[in-house]
Design a protein around this motif. Structure first.
Motif, PDB file in Angstrom:
ATOM      1  N   ILE A 107      20.651 128.238  32.010  1.00 16.66           N
ATOM      2  CA  ILE A 107      22.042 127.847  32.242  1.00 16.66           C
ATOM      3  C   ILE A 107      22.348 126.558  31.505  1.00 16.66           C
ATOM      4  N   ARG A 108      21.427 125.588  31.558  1.00 11.05           N
ATOM      5  CA  ARG A 108      21.636 124.334  30.816  1.00 11.05           C
ATOM      6  C   ARG A 108      21.766 124.614  29.323  1.00 11.05           C
ATOM      7  N   MET A 109      20.940 125.506  28.811  1.00  9.26           N
ATOM      8  CA  MET A 109      20.976 125.814  27.386  1.00  9.26           C
ATOM      9  C   MET A 109      22.310 126.443  26.990  1.00  9.26           C
ATOM     10  N   ASN A 110      22.807 127.379  27.790  1.00 17.73           N
ATOM     11  CA  ASN A 110      24.083 128.012  27.473  1.00 17.73           C
ATOM     12  C   ASN A 110      25.245 127.033  27.610  1.00 17.73           C
ATOM     13  N   ALA A 111      25.125 126.092  28.547  1.00 15.48           N
ATOM     14  CA  ALA A 111      26.157 125.067  28.679  1.00 15.48           C
ATOM     15  C   ALA A 111      26.172 124.164  27.450  1.00 15.48           C
ATOM     16  N   MET A 148      25.259 125.055  24.511  1.00 13.61           N
ATOM     17  CA  MET A 148      25.801 125.888  23.452  1.00 13.61           C
ATOM     18  C   MET A 148      27.332 125.908  23.502  1.00 13.61           C
ATOM     19  N   LEU A 149      27.889 125.992  24.708  1.00 10.29           N
ATOM     20  CA  LEU A 149      29.346 125.973  24.861  1.00 10.29           C
ATOM     21  C   LEU A 149      29.930 124.680  24.304  1.00 10.29           C
ATOM     22  N   PHE A 150      29.384 123.545  24.714  1.00 11.70           N
ATOM     23  CA  PHE A 150      29.920 122.265  24.246  1.00 11.70           C
ATOM     24  C   PHE A 150      29.679 122.081  22.756  1.00 11.70           C
ATOM     25  N   MET A 151      28.577 122.585  22.249  1.00  7.99           N
ATOM     26  CA  MET A 151      28.287 122.482  20.828  1.00  7.99           C
ATOM     27  C   MET A 151      29.320 123.244  20.011  1.00  7.99           C
ATOM     28  N   HIS A 152      29.635 124.467  20.419  1.00  8.55           N
ATOM     29  CA  HIS A 152      30.602 125.269  19.672  1.00  8.55           C
ATOM     30  C   HIS A 152      31.997 124.648  19.715  1.00  8.55           C
ATOM     31  N   VAL A 153      32.386 124.119  20.859  1.00 11.98           N
ATOM     32  CA  VAL A 153      33.687 123.446  20.921  1.00 11.98           C
ATOM     33  C   VAL A 153      33.666 122.194  20.045  1.00 11.98           C
ATOM     34  N   GLY A 154      32.564 121.458  20.084  1.00 10.21           N
ATOM     35  CA  GLY A 154      32.449 120.242  19.285  1.00 10.21           C
ATOM     36  C   GLY A 154      32.511 120.493  17.797  1.00 10.21           C
ATOM     37  N   VAL A 213      23.401 113.932  25.116  1.00 12.19           N
ATOM     38  CA  VAL A 213      22.299 113.074  24.679  1.00 12.19           C
ATOM     39  C   VAL A 213      21.170 113.099  25.709  1.00 12.19           C
ATOM     40  N   GLU A 214      21.519 113.104  26.994  1.00 11.19           N
ATOM     41  CA  GLU A 214      20.500 113.191  28.033  1.00 11.19           C
ATOM     42  C   GLU A 214      19.680 114.472  27.914  1.00 11.19           C
ATOM     43  N   ARG A 215      20.333 115.547  27.514  1.00  9.73           N
ATOM     44  CA  ARG A 215      19.620 116.816  27.396  1.00  9.73           C
ATOM     45  C   ARG A 215      18.625 116.804  26.229  1.00  9.73           C
ATOM     46  N   MET A 216      18.712 115.817  25.363  1.00  9.96           N
ATOM     47  CA  MET A 216      17.717 115.681  24.298  1.00  9.96           C
ATOM     48  C   MET A 216      16.331 115.408  24.874  1.00  9.96           C
ATOM     49  N   ARG A 232      16.019 121.082  24.857  1.00  4.24           N
ATOM     50  CA  ARG A 232      15.881 119.868  24.036  1.00  4.24           C
ATOM     51  C   ARG A 232      16.258 120.145  22.588  1.00  4.24           C
ATOM     52  N   GLU A 233      15.749 121.242  22.052  1.00  2.00           N
ATOM     53  CA  GLU A 233      16.005 121.559  20.649  1.00  2.00           C
ATOM     54  C   GLU A 233      17.491 121.790  20.391  1.00  2.00           C
ATOM     55  N   LEU A 234      18.129 122.558  21.274  1.00  2.00           N
ATOM     56  CA  LEU A 234      19.546 122.848  21.087  1.00  2.00           C
ATOM     57  C   LEU A 234      20.386 121.577  21.260  1.00  2.00           C
ATOM     58  N   ALA A 235      20.064 120.764  22.251  1.00  2.00           N
ATOM     59  CA  ALA A 235      20.816 119.534  22.481  1.00  2.00           C
ATOM     60  C   ALA A 235      20.651 118.571  21.314  1.00  2.00           C
ATOM     61  N   THR A 236      19.452 118.493  20.778  1.00  2.00           N
ATOM     62  CA  THR A 236      19.212 117.612  19.635  1.00  2.00           C
ATOM     63  C   THR A 236      20.055 118.043  18.440  1.00  2.00           C
ATOM     64  N   GLY A 237      20.083 119.339  18.181  1.00  2.00           N
ATOM     65  CA  GLY A 237      20.928 119.839  17.089  1.00  2.00           C
ATOM     66  C   GLY A 237      22.398 119.589  17.344  1.00  2.00           C
ATOM     67  N   SER A 238      22.816 119.716  18.601  1.00  2.00           N
ATOM     68  CA  SER A 238      24.210 119.493  18.949  1.00  2.00           C
ATOM     69  C   SER A 238      24.613 118.042  18.708  1.00  2.00           C
ATOM     70  N   VAL A 239      23.768 117.117  19.142  1.00  8.02           N
ATOM     71  CA  VAL A 239      24.075 115.692  18.943  1.00  8.02           C
ATOM     72  C   VAL A 239      24.133 115.350  17.464  1.00  8.02           C
ATOM     73  N   MET A 240      23.238 115.945  16.696  1.00 13.10           N
ATOM     74  CA  MET A 240      23.254 115.688  15.259  1.00 13.10           C
ATOM     75  C   MET A 240      24.555 116.174  14.626  1.00 13.10           C
ATOM     76  N   ARG A 241      25.018 117.333  15.035  1.00 10.64           N
ATOM     77  CA  ARG A 241      26.262 117.875  14.477  1.00 10.64           C
ATOM     78  C   ARG A 241      27.449 117.012  14.866  1.00 10.64           C
ATOM     79  N   ILE A 242      27.467 116.542  16.108  1.00 12.83           N
ATOM     80  CA  ILE A 242      28.558 115.669  16.543  1.00 12.83           C
ATOM     81  C   ILE A 242      28.557 114.375  15.740  1.00 12.83           C
TER      82      ILE A 242
END
Length: 257
Positions: free
Chosen positions: A76-80, A82-88, A103-106, A114-124
């Motif tokens: 569930i955390r991973m899909n959440a 993913m949702l914020f990443m796609h909107v971002g 960032v906390e999810r990193m 961790r991997e998905l959150a790290t990629g998301s923060v980098m994209r942001i």
């Protein structure tokens, strides 16, 4: 049809025809509070599928989805995330209230999260570094992480923020100085870039790193050398002692006849 089956149906349809599912987002949101974790997982996944193509269609869904970034179930955390990443990706300003949580999810206990959150923060940090201004303290705390990929993502984000918003990073110069001692050349490069960005408006904050920056003038990576030289140049007007040492070091490093 029970909640899990309905959520699966919504997720599958959202993956196939996201535009057709915009009118169903209210039902997806209602399932985010389902007691069954399977329903919550599929519902936030469905919203992420819509967000991939139509981020503006789910901006009103972000607030109710926020708590799922902290759900006890990693899927569930991973899909959440993913949702914020796609909107971002499409509307970075819309996810600013959630950047600190991302960032906390990193440092999530689950490696996939961790991997998905790290990629998301980098994209942001690339598309909207200002969105991470409020998360600089959390990013700085990630610089002592045991995983090199987490440290790299954090220092890259801080360097991107410092380029336009040095005021947000300068309180964390000591943490960035620690990254200068890292064994990974790419981490050292971005730490030097970060200090260079801060030095534009806050040379006094970077002054304690002058000796480390001078040592980077002989670094193997040409970008690291360039960032170090620029940072020392920015320190020079207020701290002329760095100029003499910088010049002497540059002469020693210069090729001869």
């Amino acid at each position: 049809m029970d909640e899990v089956a309905r959520a699966v149906e919504l997720r599958e349809r959202a993956g196939a025809e996201p535009a057709m599912m915009v009118s169903e987002t209210d039902e997806m949101v209602s399932l985010l509070d389902a007691r069954d974790p399977g329903a919550r997982c599929q519902a936030v996944w469905a919203l992420a599928n819509v967000a991939h193509d139509l981020p503006d269609a789910v901006t009103d869904c972000l607030e109710p989805a926020y708590d799922l970034l902290f759900d006890e179930h990693p899927e569930i955390r991973m899909n959440a995330v993913m949702l914020f990443m796609h909107v971002g990706d499409g509307l970075p300003s819309e996810i600013r209230p959630a950047t600190d949580a991302l960032v906390e999810r990193m440092r999530d206990r689950d490696p996939d999260v961790r991997e998905l959150a790290t990629g998301s923060v980098m994209r942001i940090s690339i598309v909207d570094p200002a969105a991470l201004r409020g998360a600089t303290a959390t990013l700085a705390a990630r610089l002592d992480d045991a995983a090199d990929e987490t440290v790299l993502a954090a220092i890259k984000a801080l360097a991107n923020i410092a380029a336009d918003h040095p005021e947000a990073v300068h309180p964390h110069v000591d943490s960035v100085r620690g990254a200068l001692r890292h064994s990974a050349p790419e981490i050292v490069r971005h730490a030097t870039k970060c200090l260079n960005g801060v030095a534009i408006d806050y040379p006094a904050a970077v002054r304690p790193a002058a000796q480390q920056l001078r040592s980077r003038l002989a670094h193997d990576d040409p970008q690291t050398r360039a960032y170090a030289a620029d940072a020392l140049h920015r320190l020079a007007p207020e701290f002329p002692d760095t100029v003499a040492l910088h010049s002497a070091n540059s002469q020693r490093c210069s090729p001869t006849g």
